[in-house]
Structure formats: structure tokens, C-alpha cells
Design a protein around this motif. Structure first.
Motif, PDB file in Angstrom:
ATOM      1  N   THR A  49       0.822  -1.105  -0.208  1.00 58.17           N
ATOM      2  CA  THR A  49      -0.209   0.202  -0.068  1.00 58.17           C
ATOM      3  C   THR A  49       0.919   1.242  -0.156  1.00 58.17           C
ATOM      4  N   ILE A  50       0.487   2.164  -0.658  1.00 59.94           N
ATOM      5  CA  ILE A  50       1.099   3.519  -0.397  1.00 59.94           C
ATOM      6  C   ILE A  50       0.190   4.481   0.294  1.00 59.94           C
ATOM      7  N   GLY A  51      -0.729   4.101   0.985  1.00 59.80           N
ATOM      8  CA  GLY A  51      -1.617   5.158   1.984  1.00 59.80           C
ATOM      9  C   GLY A  51      -2.333   4.528   2.878  1.00 59.80           C
ATOM     10  N   ILE A  52      -2.497   5.039   4.151  1.00 60.84           N
ATOM     11  CA  ILE A  52      -3.061   4.481   5.310  1.00 60.84           C
ATOM     12  C   ILE A  52      -4.282   5.367   5.677  1.00 60.84           C
ATOM     13  N   ARG A  53      -5.496   4.781   5.978  1.00 62.47           N
ATOM     14  CA  ARG A  53      -6.478   5.779   6.518  1.00 62.47           C
ATOM     15  C   ARG A  53      -6.642   5.314   7.931  1.00 62.47           C
ATOM     16  N   GLU A  54      -6.882   6.515   8.636  1.00 66.47           N
ATOM     17  CA  GLU A  54      -6.916   6.460  10.406  1.00 66.47           C
ATOM     18  C   GLU A  54      -8.357   6.824  10.463  1.00 66.47           C
ATOM     19  N   HIS A  55      -8.835   6.159  11.623  1.00 64.32           N
ATOM     20  CA  HIS A  55     -10.306   6.556  12.407  1.00 64.32           C
ATOM     21  C   HIS A  55     -10.003   6.337  13.698  1.00 64.32           C
ATOM     22  N   LYS A  56     -10.127   7.277  14.709  1.00 68.87           N
ATOM     23  CA  LYS A  56     -10.178   6.870  15.897  1.00 68.87           C
ATOM     24  C   LYS A  56     -11.574   6.542  16.571  1.00 68.87           C
ATOM     25  N   CYS A  57     -11.744   5.511  17.309  1.00 66.18           N
ATOM     26  CA  CYS A  57     -12.966   4.884  17.624  1.00 66.18           C
ATOM     27  C   CYS A  57     -13.008   4.692  19.234  1.00 66.18           C
ATOM     28  N   ASN A  58     -14.490   4.592  19.547  1.00 67.68           N
ATOM     29  CA  ASN A  58     -14.339   4.124  20.894  1.00 67.68           C
ATOM     30  C   ASN A  58     -14.760   2.498  21.048  1.00 67.68           C
ATOM     31  N   ARG A  59     -14.066   1.808  21.721  1.00 72.07           N
ATOM     32  CA  ARG A  59     -14.404   0.428  21.766  1.00 72.07           C
ATOM     33  C   ARG A  59     -15.239  -0.146  22.839  1.00 72.07           C
ATOM     34  N   TYR A  60     -16.306  -0.520  22.869  1.00 71.01           N
ATOM     35  CA  TYR A  60     -17.205  -0.924  23.904  1.00 71.01           C
ATOM     36  C   TYR A  60     -16.610  -2.401  24.409  1.00 71.01           C
ATOM     37  N   GLU A  61     -16.298  -2.550  25.432  1.00 73.10           N
ATOM     38  CA  GLU A  61     -15.725  -4.005  26.082  1.00 73.10           C
ATOM     39  C   GLU A  61     -16.480  -4.408  27.226  1.00 73.10           C
ATOM     40  N   LEU A  62     -16.647  -5.659  27.324  1.00 75.90           N
ATOM     41  CA  LEU A  62     -17.134  -6.121  28.360  1.00 75.90           C
ATOM     42  C   LEU A  62     -16.170  -6.548  29.386  1.00 75.90           C
ATOM     43  N   GLU A  63     -16.600  -6.536  30.816  1.00 72.27           N
ATOM     44  CA  GLU A  63     -15.531  -6.888  31.756  1.00 72.27           C
ATOM     45  C   GLU A  63     -15.150  -8.475  31.548  1.00 72.27           C
ATOM     46  N   ARG A  64     -13.933  -8.723  31.861  1.00 71.54           N
ATOM     47  CA  ARG A  64     -13.545 -10.186  31.707  1.00 71.54           C
ATOM     48  C   ARG A  64     -12.739 -10.784  32.692  1.00 71.54           C
ATOM     49  N   ASN A  65     -13.129 -12.196  33.093  1.00 71.40           N
ATOM     50  CA  ASN A  65     -12.447 -12.641  34.343  1.00 71.40           C
ATOM     51  C   ASN A  65     -12.003 -14.122  33.840  1.00 71.40           C
ATOM     52  N   ILE A  66     -10.841 -14.437  34.110  1.00 76.25           N
ATOM     53  CA  ILE A  66     -10.406 -15.718  33.829  1.00 76.25           C
ATOM     54  C   ILE A  66     -10.524 -16.550  35.034  1.00 76.25           C
ATOM     55  N   ARG A  67     -10.954 -17.804  35.123  1.00 78.31           N
ATOM     56  CA  ARG A  67     -10.717 -18.608  36.182  1.00 78.31           C
ATOM     57  C   ARG A  67     -10.558 -20.080  35.760  1.00 78.31           C
ATOM     58  N   GLU A  68     -10.376 -21.043  36.850  1.00 78.05           N
ATOM     59  CA  GLU A  68     -10.166 -22.292  36.703  1.00 78.05           C
ATOM     60  C   GLU A  68     -11.187 -22.914  37.432  1.00 78.05           C
ATOM     61  N   ILE A  69     -11.721 -24.265  36.689  1.00 82.58           N
ATOM     62  CA  ILE A  69     -12.765 -25.220  37.360  1.00 82.58           C
ATOM     63  C   ILE A  69     -12.299 -26.496  36.925  1.00 82.58           C
ATOM     64  N   ASP A  70     -13.012 -27.407  37.620  1.00 86.00           N
ATOM     65  CA  ASP A  70     -12.934 -28.671  37.195  1.00 86.00           C
ATOM     66  C   ASP A  70     -13.688 -29.273  36.510  1.00 86.00           C
ATOM     67  N   SER A  71     -13.293 -30.318  35.760  1.00 84.61           N
ATOM     68  CA  SER A  71     -14.016 -30.749  34.503  1.00 84.61           C
ATOM     69  C   SER A  71     -13.904 -32.145  34.658  1.00 84.61           C
ATOM     70  N   PRO A  72     -14.652 -32.948  33.749  1.00 80.99           N
ATOM     71  CA  PRO A  72     -14.206 -34.447  33.388  1.00 80.99           C
ATOM     72  C   PRO A  72     -12.796 -34.828  32.989  1.00 80.99           C
ATOM     73  N   TYR A  73     -12.207 -33.798  32.426  1.00 85.71           N
ATOM     74  CA  TYR A  73     -10.936 -33.831  31.948  1.00 85.71           C
ATOM     75  C   TYR A  73      -9.967 -33.258  32.699  1.00 85.71           C
ATOM     76  N   GLY A  74     -10.274 -32.817  33.891  1.00 84.00           N
ATOM     77  CA  GLY A  74      -9.227 -32.023  34.707  1.00 84.00           C
ATOM     78  C   GLY A  74      -9.449 -30.595  34.804  1.00 84.00           C
ATOM     79  N   LYS A  75      -8.659 -29.661  35.271  1.00 90.01           N
ATOM     80  CA  LYS A  75      -8.668 -28.340  35.192  1.00 90.01           C
ATOM     81  C   LYS A  75      -8.813 -27.806  33.859  1.00 90.01           C
ATOM     82  N   VAL A  76      -9.695 -26.835  33.702  1.00 91.41           N
ATOM     83  CA  VAL A  76      -9.969 -25.862  32.503  1.00 91.41           C
ATOM     84  C   VAL A  76      -9.800 -24.702  32.885  1.00 91.41           C
ATOM     85  N   SER A  77      -9.571 -23.746  31.732  1.00 91.24           N
ATOM     86  CA  SER A  77      -9.859 -22.234  32.211  1.00 91.24           C
ATOM     87  C   SER A  77     -11.041 -21.690  31.596  1.00 91.24           C
ATOM     88  N   VAL A  78     -11.967 -20.820  32.280  1.00 94.06           N
ATOM     89  CA  VAL A  78     -13.213 -20.508  31.896  1.00 94.06           C
ATOM     90  C   VAL A  78     -12.937 -18.798  31.741  1.00 94.06           C
TER      91      VAL A  78
END
Length: 460
Positions: A392-421
Motif C-alpha cells: 500500500t502507498i496510503g493508510i486511512r486512520e479512524h479514532k474509535c470508541n471500543r465498547y468492552e465487556l468486563e473479563r475474568n479468567i478462572r479455573e474450574i474442575d471438569s471431567p478432563y481435569g482443570k480447564v480455564s473459563v
């Protein structure tokens, strides 16, 4: 998350900010009593209901030894033809004023020994004058509180440090006053150590600053967003002549802050208001997405066509937005393999996301639009990477607001052992899902399909 949004469409002054924040506390009168126990000698703060343009809010008065500062904006033409302002001879302490006790503007040493005479002719918006117009201009020197002492940053720090307030409030107040002193030093061409403040005006400026710092500490927002600041327009007269609005110290403080003028003639944003906003604001801009739980109106003393007030809004459960940049370019002369390599490189360099879209270009050529999402701090580097890895010989730029959900990673027990949720929430949505990498790992190990493994893991 608690977000405080401060709307400054009619400027900002310390007393107006104090008044607006008082609307957010559970008991306004009890808080005012607490403020009056801080221990600034001779200073008394009061709050009353005030109405502007049909809107009810709170007005705050600060009296030093029983006297409230009287300050009045005068049109520049009136200044030129009538320098002996009407308010020099009007000592009605209930006379309306807008900026009140915010004009703590400093004196340099050259003015220290001729203070009484200078103030008779410099009670306008010079950043060397102070607050108490009724008692600083030599109208009545029989009052015991008209002694013209000066205090510098060392004395200001001592006064604040001796007050009965939390240490965090002391630290914030001293830093805010430091912004004002630094701005005054630049405006006057003096060092910070040479900048002095008049004692009477300095006390009500200290009160304004400490009051706002205390209320912010009590309300304890996680984030403070401030609107662009309306500074007023026109010109004001000072001891050095006629100066533009915003006045020099205010302009220095507001460097890097979005400001605008408008049709209102006069100084709407004072150095104290500017310094408080600059110190506490996490960002300046439009109102974020908010679930508003409380609203406060801090009223000024003057009446304009527009409501003379600062509005604050509190959100207890604000949903998160972040400012990001979208970089786009169109390509019609690269293979799919080359574009795929470029996408990988851009992701490795910190892009939040990279995706492609089929497009038709000039001469009906089929092409590919490459879109890169990134944070502001990574934008310049990613622009270089786009040029390096695409044709490319040109790039366009736009400033945006990104709406985000709160995120939280935790571990749980499963039939296959520990997995991340991953738990996500916000905007009225709650979802939980097992991390795809864990599902793929287990499916490969167990010789099962992706969907079968996913269905066998219970997240609750």
C-alpha cells in the motif's frame, strides 16, 4: 467501576466544583460542617440552594473573616471607558459573582512593597491580584483583616499540612497549588519561589482547593472524565494592560486540555478551576457510556443566557469503553500468502486485531482491504509495519470508541481435569465460556470432537 463525569460547558471555578460535588454526598449540610472544621483561620464555608435558568443546584460561598470576595467581569469597552468599576463602591456581600474566590493569582516581589496602591488599580482579572475586592483595594483600611501580607508556596504548604484532613487530601491540594504557582511563574517570568499570593485571597483559594480535594476523596471515583472546557471569550484589563481570555496562568495550566471560547464574554475558567481539573482528570472528552446514579449542579453567582453551572454525573456501574484506532489500506497487487504473512506480523507487533475484507478497486480490480485495530501507543509502529509488509502507498486512520465487556479468567474442575473459563459481563450481558485452547487440547488428547468436549464441560 465508579466514573465521575464533569461537564464544564460554562467554565469551571473552585467554588462551582465544590458546590457540584456537594450535591453528590449523602448529607450536604453535615459535609459543610465537616469542611468548616478543617481549620483554615478565619474561613467559613456555606452552601445554599441556587437556581439558574430553572435548574436547581447548589451554590457555595467562602467568607474570610466574614467577608466574601466580590468579583465581576466587565466588558472590555466598559473597562476602557470606566476603569473605576461599579463594584469598587458596592460592598453588598450578597452581590452575585461568578468566580468568587478563585482569583488567587500570584504576586511577584516587585509588587510586594506597593501592594495597597497597586490594588486600587488592578482589581480586574490580572493574575497578580487577589480575591477580596471589597477589602483589598483600599476602600476601608479600618478592618482588621485587610493587612496586606503575602504567602508563597512554602507558607501554603504549611497551612495545608496543619489542617485536620486526610493525608491524601493534603497531597492532592499541595499538587494542585503547585500547578497554579508554576503557571503564575511562567506568566510573570519569575521562579516559583518568587511567586507570592495575597493572604486574604490565598485563604479562600486554599479553601476551594482543599474542599474539592476532600470531596473527591470522599466520593472516591475510580475514573474522572472531564468535558472540553469553556473558557469564555473577550479581553480583560489588568495592571499590565488588556489581556485575552483565558488569562495567562489559566492558559498555561490548560495546555494539552481541549478548550473552547464562545459567545459568553468574560473569564469562565479560573486558574483554580483549571488546576483542579488538570490534576484530577484521567481523560478529557465526551461523556462515556454511563449508568447514571447521581447528578450535581454547582452554580456560579452570575446570570447568563446559558445556565451558569458545572454539572457532575456519577456512575456506579459504568460499562467500559476504550479509545482505539482503526488503520485501513486497500491492496490489489499482493498474493493471499503475502497478505497472510503481513497479518501475522501485524498481530505480533501488538495489533488488537487484524482482518481482511474483499473490495473492488479502481478499474474494477478485485482487491483486499486490510484493517488493523490498535491502541494509540502502538499506532505509529503499526503504521510503519503496514508500509513494510504490504504494497500500500496510503493508510486511512479512524479514532474509535471500543465498547468492552468486563473479563475474568478462572479455573474450574471438569471431567478432563482443570480447564480455564472466561466470564464476561456488562451492558446487561453475562456469559461464561471455556477457553477454546483447552477444548482443542482435550479433544486432541481424548480423540473426541470439539463440540463433544465442549458439551461435557459444565461451567456453573
Amino acid at each position: 467501576m465508579k466514573t465521575l463525569y464533569i461537564e464544564c460547558n460554562m467554565g469551571a471555578a473552585g467554588d462551582m466544583l465544590t458546590a457540584a460535588l456537594l450535591d453528590l454526598v449523602p448529607d450536604r449540610d453535615e459535609t459543610v460542617n465537616k469542611i468548616n472544621s478543617f481549620g483554615i483561620p478565619g474561613v467559613e464555608v456555606s452552601a445554599e440552594t441556587s437556581v439558574k435558568c430553572g435548574i436547581t443546584g447548589t451554590g457555595v460561598s467562602v467568607r474570610v473573616n466574614g467577608v466574601e470576595e466580590i468579583s465581576e467581569d466587565v466588558d472590555v469597552h466598559e473597562h476602557e471607558h470606566s476603569h473605576d468599576h461599579e463594584h469598587e463602591h458596592d460592598h453588598d456581600h450578597d452581590h452575585e459573582h461568578e468566580h468568587g474566590h478563585d482569583h488567587e493569582h500570584g504576586h511577584d516581589h516587585e509588587h510586594e512593597h506597593s501592594h495597597e496602591h497597586d490594588h486600587e488599580h488592578s482589581h480586574d482579572h490580572d493574575h497578580e491580584h487577589s480575591h477580596d475586592h471589597d477589602h483589598e483595594h483600599g476602600h476601608d483600611h479600618s478592618h482588621p483583616h485587610t493587612h496586606h501580607h503575602h504567602t508563597g508556596m512554602h507558607e501554603v504548604k504549611h497551612i495545608i499540612e496543619e489542617m485536620d484532613i486526610p493525608n491524601k487530601v493534603k497531597e492532592d491540594a499541595i499538587e494542585v497549588y503547585g500547578l497554579i504557582a508554576e503557571a503564575e511563574s511562567k506568566a510573570h517570568g519569575k521562579s516559583v519561589d518568587e511567586i507570592h499570593f495575597h493572604e486574604v485571597g490565598n485563604k479562600d483559594a486554599i479553601a476551594d482547593i482543599v474542599n474539592v480535594c476532600y470531596l473527591i476523596n470522599e466520593i472516591a471515583p475510580d475514573r474522572i472524565v472531564v468535558s472540553p472546557v469553556h473558557v469564555g471569550s473577550g479581553q480583560v484589563r489588568c495592571a499590565h494592560g488588556i489581556l485575552p481570555v483565558p488569562a495567562p496562568a489559566t492558559a498555561h495550566i490548560l495546555k494539552g486540555v481541549p478548550i473552547y471560547g464562545g459567545r459568553v464574554r468574560g473569564e469562565l475558567c479560573t486558574p483554580t478551576g483549571a488546576a483542579l481539573l488538570k490534576h484530577f482528570a484521567d481523560s478529557f472528552g465526551d461523556m462515556p457510556i454511563m449508568n447514571v446514579t447521581a447528578i450535581g449542579y454547582g452554580m456560579g453567582k452570575k446570570d447568563f443566557e446559558d445556565a451558569n453551572c458545572v454539572r457532575v454525573m456519577m456512575s456506579e456501574t459504568e460499562d467500559k469503553t476504550k479509545e482505539i484506532y482503526e488503520l485501513n489500506c486497500n491492496i490489489d497487487d499482493m498474493s493471499g500468502e503475502a497478505i497472510g504473512y503481513a497479518v501475522t506480523q501485524l498481530l505480533n507487533k501488538g495489533a488488537l486485531d487484524v482482518f481482511t475484507t474483499p473490495v473492488y478497486m479502481k478499474k474494477n480490480r478485485p482487491g483486499t482491504m486490510v484493517t488493523v485495530l490498535c491502541k494509540g501507543e502502538n499506532k505509529e509502529e503499526l503504521v510503519r509495519e503496514i508500509f513494510a509488509h504490504t504494497s500500500t502507498i496510503g493508510i486511512r486512520e479512524h479514532k474509535c470508541n471500543r465498547y468492552e465487556l468486563e473479563r475474568n479468567i478462572r479455573e474450574i474442575d471438569s471431567p478432563y481435569g482443570k480447564v480455564s473459563v472466561k466470564d464476561v459481563s456488562g451492558f446487561g450481558v453475562e456469559r461464561t465460556k471455556v477457553e477454546a485452547e483447552d477444548i482443542m487440547r482435550i479433544a486432541k488428547e481424548e480423540g473426541k470432537s470439539f463440540e463433544e468436549v465442549k458439551d461435557n464441560i459444565k461451567t456453573n
